[in-house]
Design a protein around this motif. Structure first.
Motif, PDB file in Angstrom:
ATOM      1  N   VAL A  47       1.027  -1.152  -0.039  1.00  0.00           N
ATOM      2  CA  VAL A  47       0.059   0.017  -0.010  1.00  0.00           C
ATOM      3  C   VAL A  47       0.872   1.162  -0.136  1.00  0.00           C
ATOM      4  N   PHE A  48       2.023   1.209   0.664  1.00  0.00           N
ATOM      5  CA  PHE A  48       2.987   2.535   0.985  1.00  0.00           C
ATOM      6  C   PHE A  48       3.495   2.505  -0.583  1.00  0.00           C
ATOM      7  N   PHE A  58       7.220  10.981   0.150  1.00  0.00           N
ATOM      8  CA  PHE A  58       7.155  10.188   1.288  1.00  0.00           C
ATOM      9  C   PHE A  58       5.917  10.373   2.541  1.00  0.00           C
ATOM     10  N   SER A  59       6.095  11.455   2.845  1.00  0.00           N
ATOM     11  CA  SER A  59       5.056  11.996   3.985  1.00  0.00           C
ATOM     12  C   SER A  59       3.691  11.944   3.319  1.00  0.00           C
ATOM     13  N   VAL A  63       0.764   9.001   5.015  1.00  0.00           N
ATOM     14  CA  VAL A  63      -0.500   9.370   5.445  1.00  0.00           C
ATOM     15  C   VAL A  63      -1.509   8.579   4.697  1.00  0.00           C
ATOM     16  N   MET A  64      -1.572   8.648   3.473  1.00  0.00           N
ATOM     17  CA  MET A  64      -2.193   7.979   2.498  1.00  0.00           C
ATOM     18  C   MET A  64      -2.462   6.284   3.101  1.00  0.00           C
ATOM     19  N   THR A  65      -1.101   5.753   3.548  1.00  0.00           N
ATOM     20  CA  THR A  65      -1.146   4.487   3.877  1.00  0.00           C
ATOM     21  C   THR A  65      -1.724   4.039   5.387  1.00  0.00           C
ATOM     22  N   ALA A  66      -1.364   5.232   6.095  1.00  0.00           N
ATOM     23  CA  ALA A  66      -2.314   5.173   7.344  1.00  0.00           C
ATOM     24  C   ALA A  66      -3.747   5.380   7.325  1.00  0.00           C
TER      25      ALA A  66
END
Length: 88
Positions: A47-48, A58-59, A63-66
């Motif tokens: 997903v990341f 990366f940031s 956030v999207m992954t979380a």
């Protein structure tokens, strides 16, 4: 002094991660682990990777992954609750 401490701490973290990965590969080779369990552990990394490919930062990818993982967790809780309630 602070830079040395931070460097040593990061080195220990990297050493721990490499050791855990090595132990996981060893367990997989020896047949002690199931491929489905390893696949489940790889989902956040996949997903990341997809989020990073989409956003390019990366940031934002973190956030999207979380957010996606929390959404998936809520969906799983709702589905298991419905299954238990209606005996599917």
């Amino acid at each position: 002094m602070v830079a040395i401490s931070v460097g040593l701490a990061l080195g220990l973290i990297v050493l721990g991660v490499v050791t855990m990965a090595g132990a996981g590969v060893r367990s997989l080779v020896m047949g002690k682990q199931d491929y489905k369990k390893i696949g489940m552990m790889a989902i956040p990394f996949v997903v990341f990777g997809i989020a990073y490919a989409i956003s390019g930062e990366f940031s934002d990818a973190g956030v999207m992954t979380a957010a996606l993982m929390m959404l998936g967790m809520v969906a799983a809780i709702v589905l298991t609750g419905l299954r238990g309630t209606f005996k599917f």
